[in-house]
Design a protein around this motif. Structure first.
Motif, PDB file in Angstrom:
ATOM      1  N   PHE A  28       0.859  -1.180   0.000  1.00 46.57           N
ATOM      2  CA  PHE A  28       0.000   0.000   0.000  1.00 46.57           C
ATOM      3  C   PHE A  28       0.896   1.230   0.000  1.00 46.57           C
ATOM      4  O   PHE A  28       1.786   1.353   0.835  1.00 46.57           O
ATOM      5  CB  PHE A  28      -0.918   0.003   1.224  1.00 46.57           C
ATOM      6  CG  PHE A  28      -1.876  -1.152   1.243  1.00 46.57           C
ATOM      7  CD1 PHE A  28      -3.102  -1.055   0.608  1.00 46.57           C
ATOM      8  CD2 PHE A  28      -1.539  -2.338   1.872  1.00 46.57           C
ATOM      9  CE1 PHE A  28      -3.983  -2.128   0.608  1.00 46.57           C
ATOM     10  CE2 PHE A  28      -2.410  -3.413   1.885  1.00 46.57           C
ATOM     11  CZ  PHE A  28      -3.636  -3.307   1.251  1.00 46.57           C
ATOM     12  N   HIS A  29       0.659   2.128  -0.954  1.00 47.32           N
ATOM     13  CA  HIS A  29       1.462   3.332  -1.086  1.00 47.32           C
ATOM     14  C   HIS A  29       0.545   4.555  -1.013  1.00 47.32           C
ATOM     15  O   HIS A  29      -0.315   4.727  -1.882  1.00 47.32           O
ATOM     16  CB  HIS A  29       2.224   3.348  -2.415  1.00 47.32           C
ATOM     17  CG  HIS A  29       3.069   2.141  -2.642  1.00 47.32           C
ATOM     18  ND1 HIS A  29       4.232   1.910  -1.944  1.00 47.32           N
ATOM     19  CD2 HIS A  29       2.924   1.099  -3.493  1.00 47.32           C
ATOM     20  CE1 HIS A  29       4.776   0.784  -2.357  1.00 47.32           C
ATOM     21  NE2 HIS A  29       3.992   0.265  -3.295  1.00 47.32           N
ATOM     22  N   ALA A  30       0.744   5.390   0.001  1.00 49.55           N
ATOM     23  CA  ALA A  30      -0.018   6.635   0.125  1.00 49.55           C
ATOM     24  C   ALA A  30       0.681   7.706  -0.700  1.00 49.55           C
ATOM     25  O   ALA A  30       1.901   7.870  -0.606  1.00 49.55           O
ATOM     26  CB  ALA A  30      -0.107   7.058   1.582  1.00 49.55           C
ATOM     27  N   ILE A  31      -0.078   8.392  -1.533  1.00 54.48           N
ATOM     28  CA  ILE A  31       0.496   9.482  -2.320  1.00 54.48           C
ATOM     29  C   ILE A  31      -0.367  10.722  -2.177  1.00 54.48           C
ATOM     30  O   ILE A  31      -1.563  10.637  -1.930  1.00 54.48           O
ATOM     31  CB  ILE A  31       0.654   9.116  -3.812  1.00 54.48           C
ATOM     32  CG1 ILE A  31      -0.702   8.829  -4.464  1.00 54.48           C
ATOM     33  CG2 ILE A  31       1.622   7.982  -4.000  1.00 54.48           C
ATOM     34  CD1 ILE A  31      -0.625   8.734  -5.971  1.00 54.48           C
ATOM     35  N   SER A  32       0.261  11.851  -2.316  1.00 51.36           N
ATOM     36  CA  SER A  32      -0.414  13.136  -2.271  1.00 51.36           C
ATOM     37  C   SER A  32      -0.062  13.915  -3.521  1.00 51.36           C
ATOM     38  O   SER A  32       1.062  13.808  -4.031  1.00 51.36           O
ATOM     39  CB  SER A  32       0.032  13.920  -1.031  1.00 51.36           C
ATOM     40  OG  SER A  32      -0.393  15.270  -1.121  1.00 51.36           O
ATOM     41  N   PHE A  33      -0.996  14.702  -3.995  1.00 47.76           N
ATOM     42  CA  PHE A  33      -0.729  15.567  -5.138  1.00 47.76           C
ATOM     43  C   PHE A  33       0.461  16.473  -4.844  1.00 47.76           C
ATOM     44  O   PHE A  33       1.276  16.760  -5.713  1.00 47.76           O
ATOM     45  CB  PHE A  33      -1.976  16.397  -5.461  1.00 47.76           C
ATOM     46  CG  PHE A  33      -1.784  17.354  -6.592  1.00 47.76           C
ATOM     47  CD1 PHE A  33      -1.754  16.903  -7.901  1.00 47.76           C
ATOM     48  CD2 PHE A  33      -1.634  18.713  -6.355  1.00 47.76           C
ATOM     49  CE1 PHE A  33      -1.573  17.784  -8.949  1.00 47.76           C
ATOM     50  CE2 PHE A  33      -1.455  19.599  -7.402  1.00 47.76           C
ATOM     51  CZ  PHE A  33      -1.428  19.132  -8.695  1.00 47.76           C
ATOM     52  N   PHE A  34       0.609  16.901  -3.591  1.00 42.48           N
ATOM     53  CA  PHE A  34       1.683  17.815  -3.214  1.00 42.48           C
ATOM     54  C   PHE A  34       3.041  17.127  -3.176  1.00 42.48           C
ATOM     55  O   PHE A  34       4.073  17.791  -3.149  1.00 42.48           O
ATOM     56  CB  PHE A  34       1.371  18.478  -1.876  1.00 42.48           C
ATOM     57  CG  PHE A  34       0.144  19.358  -1.944  1.00 42.48           C
ATOM     58  CD1 PHE A  34       0.159  20.533  -2.663  1.00 42.48           C
ATOM     59  CD2 PHE A  34      -1.020  18.972  -1.314  1.00 42.48           C
ATOM     60  CE1 PHE A  34      -0.971  21.338  -2.753  1.00 42.48           C
ATOM     61  CE2 PHE A  34      -2.156  19.767  -1.383  1.00 42.48           C
ATOM     62  CZ  PHE A  34      -2.132  20.955  -2.107  1.00 42.48           C
ATOM     63  N   ALA A  35       3.085  15.806  -3.188  1.00 39.20           N
ATOM     64  CA  ALA A  35       4.362  15.090  -3.223  1.00 39.20           C
ATOM     65  C   ALA A  35       5.085  15.335  -4.543  1.00 39.20           C
ATOM     66  O   ALA A  35       6.297  15.142  -4.628  1.00 39.20           O
ATOM     67  CB  ALA A  35       4.130  13.597  -3.025  1.00 39.20           C
ATOM     68  N   SER A  41       8.648  12.779 -10.948  1.00 40.50           N
ATOM     69  CA  SER A  41       8.273  11.376 -10.754  1.00 40.50           C
ATOM     70  C   SER A  41       8.409  10.960  -9.298  1.00 40.50           C
ATOM     71  O   SER A  41       9.234  11.494  -8.563  1.00 40.50           O
ATOM     72  CB  SER A  41       9.165  10.462 -11.595  1.00 40.50           C
ATOM     73  OG  SER A  41       8.974  10.686 -12.957  1.00 40.50           O
ATOM     74  N   LEU A  42       7.595   9.982  -8.922  1.00 40.17           N
ATOM     75  CA  LEU A  42       7.694   9.327  -7.621  1.00 40.17           C
ATOM     76  C   LEU A  42       7.866   7.837  -7.868  1.00 40.17           C
ATOM     77  O   LEU A  42       7.209   7.268  -8.738  1.00 40.17           O
ATOM     78  CB  LEU A  42       6.428   9.548  -6.787  1.00 40.17           C
ATOM     79  CG  LEU A  42       6.084  10.968  -6.394  1.00 40.17           C
ATOM     80  CD1 LEU A  42       4.745  10.994  -5.653  1.00 40.17           C
ATOM     81  CD2 LEU A  42       7.166  11.563  -5.511  1.00 40.17           C
ATOM     82  N   CYS A  43       8.761   7.216  -7.107  1.00 41.39           N
ATOM     83  CA  CYS A  43       8.992   5.781  -7.218  1.00 41.39           C
ATOM     84  C   CYS A  43       8.719   5.135  -5.867  1.00 41.39           C
ATOM     85  O   CYS A  43       9.085   5.691  -4.834  1.00 41.39           O
ATOM     86  CB  CYS A  43      10.432   5.493  -7.642  1.00 41.39           C
ATOM     87  SG  CYS A  43      10.858   6.200  -9.226  1.00 41.39           S
ATOM     88  N   PHE A  44       8.094   3.975  -5.893  1.00 37.21           N
ATOM     89  CA  PHE A  44       7.790   3.252  -4.661  1.00 37.21           C
ATOM     90  C   PHE A  44       8.378   1.854  -4.740  1.00 37.21           C
ATOM     91  O   PHE A  44       8.317   1.196  -5.774  1.00 37.21           O
ATOM     92  CB  PHE A  44       6.276   3.175  -4.439  1.00 37.21           C
ATOM     93  CG  PHE A  44       5.646   4.521  -4.227  1.00 37.21           C
ATOM     94  CD1 PHE A  44       5.654   5.106  -2.969  1.00 37.21           C
ATOM     95  CD2 PHE A  44       5.073   5.200  -5.273  1.00 37.21           C
ATOM     96  CE1 PHE A  44       5.088   6.351  -2.772  1.00 37.21           C
ATOM     97  CE2 PHE A  44       4.504   6.444  -5.088  1.00 37.21           C
ATOM     98  CZ  PHE A  44       4.511   7.030  -3.836  1.00 37.21           C
ATOM     99  N   ASP A  45       8.934   1.409  -3.625  1.00 37.98           N
ATOM    100  CA  ASP A  45       9.554   0.092  -3.537  1.00 37.98           C
ATOM    101  C   ASP A  45       8.776  -0.823  -2.603  1.00 37.98           C
ATOM    102  O   ASP A  45       8.115  -0.362  -1.675  1.00 37.98           O
ATOM    103  CB  ASP A  45      10.988   0.193  -3.010  1.00 37.98           C
ATOM    104  CG  ASP A  45      11.895   0.961  -3.939  1.00 37.98           C
ATOM    105  OD1 ASP A  45      11.617   0.999  -5.154  1.00 37.98           O
ATOM    106  OD2 ASP A  45      12.891   1.528  -3.459  1.00 37.98           O
ATOM    107  N   CYS A  46       8.903  -2.115  -2.834  1.00 45.02           N
ATOM    108  CA  CYS A  46       8.354  -3.146  -1.956  1.00 45.02           C
ATOM    109  C   CYS A  46       9.310  -3.331  -0.778  1.00 45.02           C
ATOM    110  O   CYS A  46      10.474  -2.930  -0.834  1.00 45.02           O
ATOM    111  CB  CYS A  46       8.227  -4.453  -2.748  1.00 45.02           C
ATOM    112  SG  CYS A  46       7.634  -5.848  -1.767  1.00 45.02           S
ATOM    113  N   ASP A  47       8.845  -3.975   0.260  1.00 50.16           N
ATOM    114  CA  ASP A  47       9.706  -4.317   1.395  1.00 50.16           C
ATOM    115  C   ASP A  47      10.847  -5.238   0.981  1.00 50.16           C
ATOM    116  O   ASP A  47      11.886  -5.283   1.634  1.00 50.16           O
ATOM    117  CB  ASP A  47       8.895  -4.978   2.516  1.00 50.16           C
ATOM    118  CG  ASP A  47       7.924  -3.999   3.161  1.00 50.16           C
ATOM    119  OD1 ASP A  47       8.153  -2.781   3.076  1.00 50.16           O
ATOM    120  OD2 ASP A  47       6.934  -4.466   3.757  1.00 50.16           O
TER     121      ASP A  47
END
Length: 90
Positions: A28-35, A41-47
């Protein structure tokens, strides 16, 4: 923004739920428009340490989501506008 006794709330955040294409764990990845302020770009990683998704902000508040697929083992690209990505229900 106040209008009489009511308050107008603008949703600027959402949560993405994705299965990691490498280990299968649900993330689960929380994102905000302000990020995206000052970033393209935003990148998200797994555990497990592998990247699960890259979100790129384009012109006119359009977004491109690129993620690996656990089923076909290729990348998929999805296009969203602001309202679609940050809607209350998807």
């Amino acid at each position: 923004m106040f209008r009489g006794n009511s308050v107008m709330v603008i949703n600027t955040g959402t949560v993405l739920a994705l299965s990691c294409p490498y280990c299968g764990k649900l993330n689960f990845h929380a994102i905000s428009f302000f990020a995206f302020s000052g970033k393209k770009s935003l990148c998200f990683d797994c555990d497990c340490g592998q990247g699960t998704i890259t979100i790129t902000r384009m012109k006119s508040n359009r977004f491109v989501l690129k993620t690996g697929c656990i089923m076909c083992e290729t990348n998929h690209i999805y296009y969203f506008n602001y309202k679609m990505l940050f809607a209350h229900q998807v």
